[in-house]
Design a protein around this motif. Structure first.
Motif, mmCIF file in Angstrom:
data_model
loop_
_atom_site.group_PDB
_atom_site.id
_atom_site.type_symbol
_atom_site.label_atom_id
_atom_site.label_comp_id
_atom_site.label_asym_id
_atom_site.label_seq_id
_atom_site.Cartn_x
_atom_site.Cartn_y
_atom_site.Cartn_z
ATOM 1 N N ARG A 100 71.760 80.124 84.115
ATOM 2 C CA ARG A 100 70.714 79.829 83.145
ATOM 3 C C ARG A 100 70.297 78.352 83.250
ATOM 4 N N SER A 132 73.246 77.334 74.154
ATOM 5 C CA SER A 132 74.134 78.196 73.372
ATOM 6 C C SER A 132 73.566 79.603 73.241
ATOM 7 N N TYR A 133 74.484 80.554 73.077
ATOM 8 C CA TYR A 133 74.152 81.976 72.936
ATOM 9 C C TYR A 133 75.004 82.490 71.779
ATOM 10 N N LEU A 158 77.315 84.562 81.720
ATOM 11 C CA LEU A 158 76.318 83.495 81.661
ATOM 12 C C LEU A 158 76.915 82.202 82.194
ATOM 13 N N GLU A 178 69.308 82.507 71.437
ATOM 14 C CA GLU A 178 69.608 81.834 72.696
ATOM 15 C C GLU A 178 68.769 80.558 72.795
#
Length: 263
Positions: free
Chosen positions: A135, A202-203, A31, A165
């Motif tokens: 992203r 953030s993930y 990502l 997410e």
């Protein structure tokens, strides 16, 4: 007639026997968060020959949405020794922001090449890839969630993995969540309350656990309801509570002479 049948069998074996090589790419997914007007990133990926023989691989970048000139990697043919791992680094330069929010994908492909002296009638050339996702955040508050659960024996604790997410431009503070548990008839039998905070872009994976002590075996359903900044996001998963079966396959006993022995 017997000779003709033998010939047919040999021909079929030649046709359906493929020469399949096997390269592995790591990491399988990367990502890249586009938090500014442009992106400058150095990326690294590894390719491993899983076989005990030499493999020739073709390495290249492909994408339908990301211009290839943004990725500084030229197509190349590389020979991998048995069990060898090679690491490749390249630069990603995105000069301007993408017009559309969401994930913009390009792939690093490692494709096995068949030697020119190959003699089998039919061969298979396989390819594996590492996925790169640029992203781009959505304007405002935007949350994506997915839920998974493991099936266990009734009475044990059920582990849940809730992936959160934050795809928006703002952090999510004081997220209020509830994990609802339903039986096979969709009757709510229990719930777990929790809170969480998510930074921008953030993930994260939130591990939850439900104690199934006192509940019978069967099919169950879980629903995570997430409330944040006036919005609601949901994620669902199915799982099972299993029943324990004990089967006696073999046993030893002692027989006493002159007595009535029980088995």
């Amino acid at each position: 007639m017997k000779r003709e049948i033998n010939y047919v069998i040999i021909l079929l074996l030649l046709i359906v026997t493929p020469n399949v090589y096997s390269l592995a790419v790591s990491p399988s997914k990367t990502l890249i968060f586009a938090t500014g007007e442009s992106i400058e990133e150095e990326l690294t990926i590894s390719v491993r020959n899983k076989n005990d023989f030499e493999v020739l691989g073709e390495l290249y970048i492909q994408s339908l949405v990301v211009p290839l000139e943004y990725v500084d990697f030229e197509t190349k043919n590389i020979t991998f020794a048995p069990g060898e791992t090679k690491e490749f680094s390249f630069n990603l330069s995105v000069p301007t922001q993408f017009d559309e929010p969401g994930d913009h994908e390009f792939d690093f492909i490692a494709r096995e090449l068949i030697p020119t002296n190959h003699t089998e009638l039919i061969t298979i050339r396989t390819a594996v890839g590492g996925i790169f996702l640029i992203r781009v955040p959505y304007e405002g508050y935007f949350l994506k969630a997915s839920l998974s659960a493991d099936s266990v024996t009734a009475g044990e604790k059920v582990p849940f993995q809730l992936v959160l997410e934050n795809l928006g431009t703002y952090p999510i503070n004081d997220l209020e969540g509830v994990l609802e548990i339903y039986d096979d008839d969709m009757n709510k039998v229990d719930e777990i309350l929790f809170t969480y905070d998510l930074k921008t872009s953030s993930y994260e994976t939130l591990d939850l656990e439900w104690d199934s002590e006192g509940y019978t075996y069967g099919n169950y359903h879980a629903k995570a309801i997430l409330r944040f900044n006036g919005k609601v996001e949901e994620a669902e998963a199915d799982f099972k509570l299993g029943e324990v079966h004990i089967s006696i396959l073999e046993y030893d006993t002692t027989i006493f002479s002159g007595d009535i022995n029980k088995y």
